[in-house]
Structure formats: C-alpha cells, structure tokens
Design a protein around this motif. Structure first.
Motif, PDB file in Angstrom:
ATOM      1  N   TRP A  70       0.842  -1.185   0.000  1.00  0.00           N
ATOM      2  CA  TRP A  70       0.000   0.000   0.000  1.00  0.00           C
ATOM      3  C   TRP A  70       0.886   1.247   0.000  1.00  0.00           C
ATOM      4  CZ3 TRP A  70      -2.055  -3.172   4.489  1.00  0.00           C
ATOM      5  CH2 TRP A  70      -3.112  -3.991   4.079  1.00  0.00           C
ATOM      6  N   PRO A  71       0.472   2.362  -0.547  1.00  0.00           N
ATOM      7  CA  PRO A  71      -0.869   2.635  -1.075  1.00  0.00           C
ATOM      8  C   PRO A  71      -1.114   2.166  -2.505  1.00  0.00           C
ATOM      9  CG  PRO A  71       0.424   4.625  -1.166  1.00  0.00           C
ATOM     10  CD  PRO A  71       1.297   3.598  -0.482  1.00  0.00           C
ATOM     11  N   TYR A  74      -3.639  -0.690  -3.334  1.00  0.00           N
ATOM     12  CA  TYR A  74      -5.070  -0.400  -3.260  1.00  0.00           C
ATOM     13  C   TYR A  74      -5.630  -0.032  -4.638  1.00  0.00           C
ATOM     14  CZ  TYR A  74      -9.423   1.929  -1.913  1.00  0.00           C
ATOM     15  OH  TYR A  74     -10.747   2.299  -1.797  1.00  0.00           O
ATOM     16  N   ILE A 124      -6.565   2.373   4.187  1.00  0.00           N
ATOM     17  CA  ILE A 124      -6.490   0.960   4.570  1.00  0.00           C
ATOM     18  C   ILE A 124      -7.664   0.566   5.469  1.00  0.00           C
ATOM     19  CG2 ILE A 124      -5.073  -0.825   5.640  1.00  0.00           C
ATOM     20  CD1 ILE A 124      -2.607   0.866   4.928  1.00  0.00           C
TER      21      ILE A 124
END
Length: 206
Positions: A70-71, A74, A124
């Motif tokens: 992440w990020p 995502y 998240i």
C-alpha cells in the motif's frame, strides 16, 4: 519512467522483501509505503487519493519502475489499466499468518490513530476493510476476496501469484531475469517493523 511491475498484494505479505528483490533484479527503483512517509508532498497526494481524487499516475511514479505494498496496491485496477504493459505480482501468504502479522504490526497503529484522514485510516482501515478492523473474520474475508478478484482479472501471462517464502525461482522465471547469486532478501519482520514505525507520522507500512 513508467511502471513495469505492479505489486497488488496487501501489506504484510512480504512486500518489503519483494521491493528489495525487484531492486536486486534491477527492476527498481521500487515504490513502497516507506517511499511515501518521509515526504510531505507524497503524503498529500495519497491523502487526496484516499478521499477520491485521481492522482496523475505518471507524476506519482515518475522516478519509479515498480511499486509494491500500500498505497499503490489499493489502486491495482487503476494502475494496471494506466500501465497496460506492466506485470502484476500478487504477493500472498496463508490468511491466518497474514492476519497475525497485521495484528502485531499495522492494526495497532490504525486502531490507535487520532487522525481520521491519515493514509492508513482513510485508505487501509476504511478503504480496504470498510472501517471494520475489529473483526478478524471480516478482515480475512476481505484479504481472500482481494486475491480472488486479482486472479480473476489477469491471465498467467500478466499475473504471478507469489507465495511468501518462494525465493527467486518463480519471480525470475516470470520476469525473465537470471537468478541472482545471493539469497532472496528478507525484511520487515515484526521486530524490525516496530523499530521503523517509531518515525511514522501519517500511516503504516507493510
């Protein structure tokens, strides 16, 4: 530069080790949450993205050849469409082991955060897990669904499902790279993670 490798696996699936591995294979520099946190301007970009603003992906990754953790993970759908020639690596581990690792590292940070707009909370906790990070079964279900969704989206020519601990062979075979004359890197174990989060001010890493 443009991305040639996109890591779609959740944090705590060996993403930092994978970052190091890609850089050893000269497929870096590789983006990771650790590349975000020290830079206020990058934090601002991802905060905005977590709130629904679409970043300029070429600008975000202008200095990088790969991304894991992440990020970026995502946004695997958006990134795979924007960089259609990029290979996708889905890092995975046993779901129970993954949750235990999350519970020992990232989840305490998310649960104790007092910043509802942080990358960790907004992207998240809320974005990935729908705001429900107290329910183990829910989190494991989300983890498994992410794996299934990615595997359903791409064929074997573009996707490698990389099991934590598999070493160099599957990775190098998929990427068409010679196997390096050194061990596959290992990093970001729980104790190492705890040392690193001392400097974290906005979001956790995987």
């Amino acid at each position: 530069m443009g991305l040639s490798v996109i890591g779609a696996g959740f944090g705590r699936t060996g993403t930092e080790s994978l970052k190091r591995a890609l850089e050893i294979l000269e497929l870096g520099p590789c983006y990771h949450m650790y590349e975000v946190l020290p830079h206020a301007e990058r934090v601002a970009v991802w905060r905005a993205a977590a709130s629904g603003e679409t970043p300029n992906w070429d600008d975000v990754f202008s200095e990088y050849n790969a991304t894991v953790d992440w990020p970026g993970a995502y946004f695997w759908r958006e990134l795979s469409a924007h960089f259609p020639k990029a290979k996708i690596i889905l890092s995975v581990r046993d779901a129970d082991s993954w949750y235990e690792s999350m519970d020992n590292t990232i989840l305490p940070i998310l649960r104790n955060s007092d910043d509802p707009k942080s990358i960790g909370v907004k992207l998240i906790a809320d974005g990935v897990f729908g705001g429900n990070i107290a329910d183990r079964d829910h989190m494991v279900s989300v983890y498994k669904k992410n794996i299934a969704d990615i595997q359903a989206e791409f064929g074997e020519d573009r996707l490698l499902t990389y099991e934590l601990g598999s070493g160099w062979d599957p990775l190098c075979d998929f990427l068409g790279c010679p196997i390096p004359d050194q061990p596959y890197p290992r990093g970001n174990a729980t104790d190492e993670f705890q040392r690193k989060v001392d400097a974290i001010t906005d979001a956790p890493s995987g």
